[in-house]
Design a protein around this motif. Structure first.
Motif, PDB file in Angstrom:
ATOM      1  N   SER A  71     124.378   1.073  55.990  1.00 16.23           N
ATOM      2  CA  SER A  71     124.930   0.849  54.655  1.00 16.23           C
ATOM      3  C   SER A  71     124.727  -0.611  54.270  1.00 16.23           C
ATOM      4  O   SER A  71     124.909  -1.518  55.091  1.00 16.23           O
ATOM      5  CB  SER A  71     126.419   1.203  54.614  1.00 16.23           C
ATOM      6  OG  SER A  71     126.591   2.596  54.813  1.00 16.23           O
ATOM      7  N   THR A 112     125.456  -3.780  51.499  1.00 19.11           N
ATOM      8  CA  THR A 112     126.204  -4.378  50.402  1.00 19.11           C
ATOM      9  C   THR A 112     125.422  -5.574  49.883  1.00 19.11           C
ATOM     10  O   THR A 112     124.999  -6.434  50.662  1.00 19.11           O
ATOM     11  CB  THR A 112     127.604  -4.831  50.845  1.00 19.11           C
ATOM     12  OG1 THR A 112     128.353  -3.686  51.287  1.00 19.11           O
ATOM     13  CG2 THR A 112     128.352  -5.498  49.703  1.00 19.11           C
ATOM     14  N   LYS A 131     121.140  -1.047  42.761  1.00 17.30           N
ATOM     15  CA  LYS A 131     121.526  -0.045  43.762  1.00 17.30           C
ATOM     16  C   LYS A 131     120.418   0.991  43.950  1.00 17.30           C
ATOM     17  O   LYS A 131     120.024   1.299  45.092  1.00 17.30           O
ATOM     18  CB  LYS A 131     122.820   0.630  43.309  1.00 17.30           C
ATOM     19  CG  LYS A 131     123.258   1.797  44.183  1.00 17.30           C
ATOM     20  CD  LYS A 131     124.575   2.375  43.688  1.00 17.30           C
ATOM     21  CE  LYS A 131     125.002   3.570  44.542  1.00 17.30           C
ATOM     22  NZ  LYS A 131     126.364   4.030  44.213  1.00 17.30           N
ATOM     23  N   ARG A 145     126.037  -0.610  47.955  1.00 16.38           N
ATOM     24  CA  ARG A 145     127.024  -1.115  47.004  1.00 16.38           C
ATOM     25  C   ARG A 145     126.534  -2.457  46.467  1.00 16.38           C
ATOM     26  O   ARG A 145     126.104  -3.315  47.248  1.00 16.38           O
ATOM     27  CB  ARG A 145     128.386  -1.292  47.667  1.00 16.38           C
ATOM     28  CG  ARG A 145     129.469  -1.809  46.719  1.00 16.38           C
ATOM     29  CD  ARG A 145     130.782  -2.052  47.439  1.00 16.38           C
ATOM     30  NE  ARG A 145     131.813  -2.536  46.506  1.00 16.38           N
ATOM     31  CZ  ARG A 145     133.021  -2.971  46.890  1.00 16.38           C
ATOM     32  NH1 ARG A 145     133.346  -2.970  48.184  1.00 16.38           N
ATOM     33  NH2 ARG A 145     133.884  -3.399  45.990  1.00 16.38           N
ATOM     34  N   ASP A 163     130.573  -3.722  39.597  1.00 17.44           N
ATOM     35  CA  ASP A 163     130.627  -3.140  40.938  1.00 17.44           C
ATOM     36  C   ASP A 163     130.156  -1.698  40.829  1.00 17.44           C
ATOM     37  O   ASP A 163     130.608  -0.952  39.947  1.00 17.44           O
ATOM     38  CB  ASP A 163     132.059  -3.200  41.475  1.00 17.44           C
ATOM     39  CG  ASP A 163     132.149  -2.935  42.976  1.00 17.44           C
ATOM     40  OD1 ASP A 163     131.377  -2.096  43.476  1.00 17.44           O
ATOM     41  OD2 ASP A 163     132.994  -3.557  43.632  1.00 17.44           O
ATOM     42  N   THR A 164     129.261  -1.289  41.726  1.00 19.93           N
ATOM     43  CA  THR A 164     128.740   0.079  41.662  1.00 19.93           C
ATOM     44  C   THR A 164     129.737   1.107  42.161  1.00 19.93           C
ATOM     45  O   THR A 164     129.470   2.311  42.067  1.00 19.93           O
ATOM     46  CB  THR A 164     127.424   0.206  42.454  1.00 19.93           C
ATOM     47  OG1 THR A 164     127.623  -0.287  43.786  1.00 19.93           O
ATOM     48  CG2 THR A 164     126.305  -0.568  41.780  1.00 19.93           C
ATOM     49  N   THR A 165     130.884   0.685  42.685  1.00 24.92           N
ATOM     50  CA  THR A 165     131.933   1.657  43.008  1.00 24.92           C
ATOM     51  C   THR A 165     132.694   2.074  41.751  1.00 24.92           C
ATOM     52  O   THR A 165     133.492   3.019  41.794  1.00 24.92           O
ATOM     53  CB  THR A 165     132.931   1.084  44.030  1.00 24.92           C
ATOM     54  OG1 THR A 165     133.549  -0.085  43.477  1.00 24.92           O
ATOM     55  CG2 THR A 165     132.226   0.725  45.328  1.00 24.92           C
TER      56      THR A 165
END
Length: 744
Positions: free
Chosen positions: A209, A211, A223, A238, A503-505
């Motif tokens: 993963s 970031t 992303k 992320r 933020d991609t969240t």
């Protein structure tokens, strides 16, 4: 700016909600994020424009103190072959240089990355990397001359809804029968983005993963690009970017340094920061391309345009294709029965160009609006009257009505404030002491763009709200205007709303480019907030302990956190939530354009008037004042909108008088790659700037009636300035920037 409604915060000239963080240094920009074990990276660039790396010696660099890794094409992780990009990706991804081979396509291409404990160690080691090249020679030598490349123009691929060519009527016949004609070529130089914050990325892996802290205008795009580059699922990436220190288009794309930081972090086994130096901003992260634009106009004796031909040639790159859409405004701005446009590329061994504030319209308006001015003089007609004579009541290219157009009002308002009626039409006829005075004007336009966007809204037990969307704040005021939209929709004070972005969240939003953040994200924020507001009302009218029990939900209003109906009964939103266990109320929403663009043509418009003072002996040009008026739909914040429009005008003056990236012909390297030699305006260069808006909502375009304003302020300024220079001196300059040596 028009006065806002008394009970609404949308439209008011509010201070930025993030202003205190910025002036106190507490706003975290990309390079300031702190991670454990963070290493520093420096990018090494090619020094030839085309060829191959014959040898690269990293032994000395690798042996220096603190150096953890020297990454080259010889030891870089082999990346999977990227899948074709999604056709919906906007902007489309560019081809990257990720140390996968020894080929050099332009001077300044990344060819190595040095990772060390400190920045100083990485910089010192980068200087010790020794490279021997095999430059391309003979017929295969680098192509760096625009004129030479122009001999073999390349026809680019058509973009969706933006064909490279257009044709209506019979232009040759229209020109042949015209009472007056213009046939001229206008040129604009290579220009580079220079935001105060250079590009920067911090990359950290946790297993598979990734970031990324990245200075970007497009967290979702980065992303997707990272997932594609490393062959991992988008859910494993992320991207975080709470603040951007300026971008102007250059940060809308995921460039090579972003993925190189991630590649270096993976191979070094630690988080890595890669921040570009100022000189590195002049090749590998895009630029406004050079253009050569051939404009032909023909008009009847009364000024009615009979024919328009606009052929644009812009520079592009061997590595990847980019089209500067200079002719799009020519197709729609004026009524003409016969019109023909084309866009071609001169392919060079330079870095790939990219979007730069008002891409296409900035360069294209210089050519078109200068040619209109030349036509006005040929007809002995007032330049403003000529534009009004050819006012397009509907889009002549798409044959659609406008969703909203108040350009006549812009002309009238700006001309009155400028004093245009007092202009002596003869060139070189006005003076202020020994200085020659020139007055020029031009039309501004920019398309109203909108893409799908998502948002969420949560009402908390304390009566405050959190609203979220994965958009960006480039310094344009997104935190503030979205807080205003949310506050009005929720019925709360602005200080009771916290807006989160970057933020991609968070719910996905489009790239912050093309002047579409407000137009895309604003309706999604409004819809999410209205949905959660409806939930609060529903709770209240179903609550036997509420004074509003049994009320008609449609009759309940929400103001300053109070739910109320007309008979005076009211309840506090926080109390309603508290009586139901204190659980937050939450709603998600998505907003997207429908078929409006099939039914209407959607653009913003403006008029800009410029005064210049020219020294007749020295040729120096000063700009004491600029007046502009714009129709951009609903203004969400009078203060930030005013700032955006003024900023665009300042950049237009820089484009007109100063900006140019100077290439060294043999090497293809920009020789003024710094802010000492690449000139941009400073306070002493700028006189009075007086801008206003015609505050008429465009509710056909979106529910807020708001279009973006980030780009329209620059459009037309360079042309108005050049037209003013002609009026002052009688000398027509058809190239940018206009410099004193053009007038001596």
């Amino acid at each position: 700016m028009s006065e806002a409604k008394q009970d609404a915060v949308v439209g008011r000239g509010m201070d930025r909600v993030d202003g205190r963080l910025k002036v106190t240094g507490m706003a975290p920009f990309t390079a300031e994020h702190k991670l454990p074990r963070l290493a520093q990276a420096v990018m090494v660039q090619s020094t030839i424009p085309k060829g191959k790396i014959a040898a690269i010696d990293t032994a000395a660099a690798a042996g220096m103190p603190g150096v953890r890794l020297v990454l080259t094409h010889r030891n870089a992780l082999r990346l999977p072959k990227p899948k074709p990009p999604d056709a919906k990706d906007q902007p489309p991804p560019v081809k990257l240089n990720l140390l996968q081979d020894d080929v050099v396509n332009y001077n300044g291409q990344p060819i190595a990355v040095v990772v060390a404990d400190t920045l100083e160690q990485a910089q010192a080691a980068a200087r010790r990397v020794k490279v021997r090249y095999a430059p391309a020679t003979g017929a295969q030598a680098a192509l760096l001359d625009f004129r030479q490349a122009a001999r073999h123009p390349h026809r680019p691929k058509d973009q969706p809804d933006r064909p490279n060519d257009s044709n209506r009527g019979n232009v040759a016949a229209g020109l042949k029968g015209a009472a007056a004609t213009v046939d001229a070529v206008y040129t604009t130089p290579l220009e580079n983005h220079n935001p105060m914050e250079p590009h920067a990325t911090i990359a950290a892996w946790d297993g598979d993963s990734l970031t990324l802290y990245d200075s970007t205008q497009n967290v979702s795009g980065v992303k997707k690009s990272a997932a594609r580059t490393f062959g991992i699922a988008p859910a494993q990436v992320r991207v975080i970017c709470p603040f951007v220190g300026g971008g102007f288009g250059s940060k809308g794309t995921a460039w090579s340094h972003v993925m190189l930081a991630a590649l270096a972090a993976r191979q070094a086994g630690c988080p890595v920061k890669l921040a570009l130096e100022r000189t590195q901003m002049f090749a590998p992260v895009g630029a406004r391309p050079m253009t050569e634009q051939h404009v032909q106009l023909g008009a009847a004796a009364d000024g009615a345009l009979a024919a328009v031909r606009h052929a644009s040639l812009s520079s592009s790159a061997v590595q990847d294709e980019f089209v500067e859409p200079c002719t799009l405004l020519t197709r729609m701005l004026y009524q003409a029965a016969h019109a023909q446009t084309s866009q071609r590329l001169a392919v060079l061994n330079l870095g790939v160009p990219t979007y730069m504030r008002a891409p296409g319209e900035s360069s294209g308006s210089f050519a078109l609006e200068s040619a209109l001015d030349e036509l006005a003089y040929s007809l002995k007609m007032d330049p403003l009257a000529l534009r009004l004579r050819n006012y397009a009541e509907s889009d002549p290219d798409k044959h659609l009505p406008w969703s909203g157009k108040a350009l006549r009002e812009c002309y009238r308002d700006a001309a009155a404030r400028f004093g245009w009626s007092r202009r002596n039409p003869e060139a070189r006829s006005m003076r202020a002491g020994e200085q020659l005075v020139g007055w020029g004007m031009a039309t501004a336009t920019y398309p109203a763009n909108r893409q799908p966007a998502k948002a969420s809204a949560t009402l908390l037990a304390d009566g405050t709200a959190v609203v979220r969307s994965g958009t960006h704040d480039l310094g344009t005021g997104t935190y503030t205007v979205m807080s205003q939209v949310a506050a009005d929709a929720l019925g709360l004070a602005v200080d009771k709303v916290r807006f989160e972005l970057g933020d991609t969240t968070l719910p996905e939003a489009p790239v912050s480019g093309g002047s579409m953040s407000v137009a895309s994200v604003g309706p999604a924020v409004q819809a999410a907030c209205m949905a959660v507001r409806a939930k609060a009302i529903a709770l209240a009218v179903a609550d036997r302990d509420s004074p509003l029990y049994g009320a008609d939900p449609a009759a309940v209003t929400v103001t300053q956190g109070w739910l109320a109906q007309g008979d005076g009964k009211r309840d506090v939103v926080a109390a309603v939530i508290a009586r139901h266990g204190g659980q937050p109320l939450q709603a998600d929403s998505q907003s997207a354009p429908g078929d409006e663009k099939k039914q209407y043509s959607m653009h913003s418009f403006g008029a800009v008037f410029v005064e210049v003072l020219v020294d007749p002996e020295l040729g120096t040009i000063r700009v004491p004042r600029v007046v502009g008026a714009y129709h951009v739909g609903t203004v969400l914040n009078a203060k930030t909108a005013h700032s955006q429009l003024i900023g665009g005008v300042v950049w237009g003056l820089g484009m007109g008088l100063m900006e140019a990236s100077e290439l060294d012909p043999p090497s293809g390297r920009v020789v003024n790659a710094n802010l000492a030699d690449y000139h941009v305006p400073v306070n002493a260069d700028i006189g009075e700037i007086d801008v206003s808006v015609v505050d008429v909502p465009d509710l056909t375009f979106n529910p807020l009636g708001a279009r973006g304003i980030g780009e329209i302020g620059i459009v037309g300024v360079a042309a108005a300035l050049a037209n003013a220079v002609y009026h002052a001196t009688g000398r027509r300059v058809r190239k940018l920037p206009v410099r004193l040596d053009d007038l001596i």
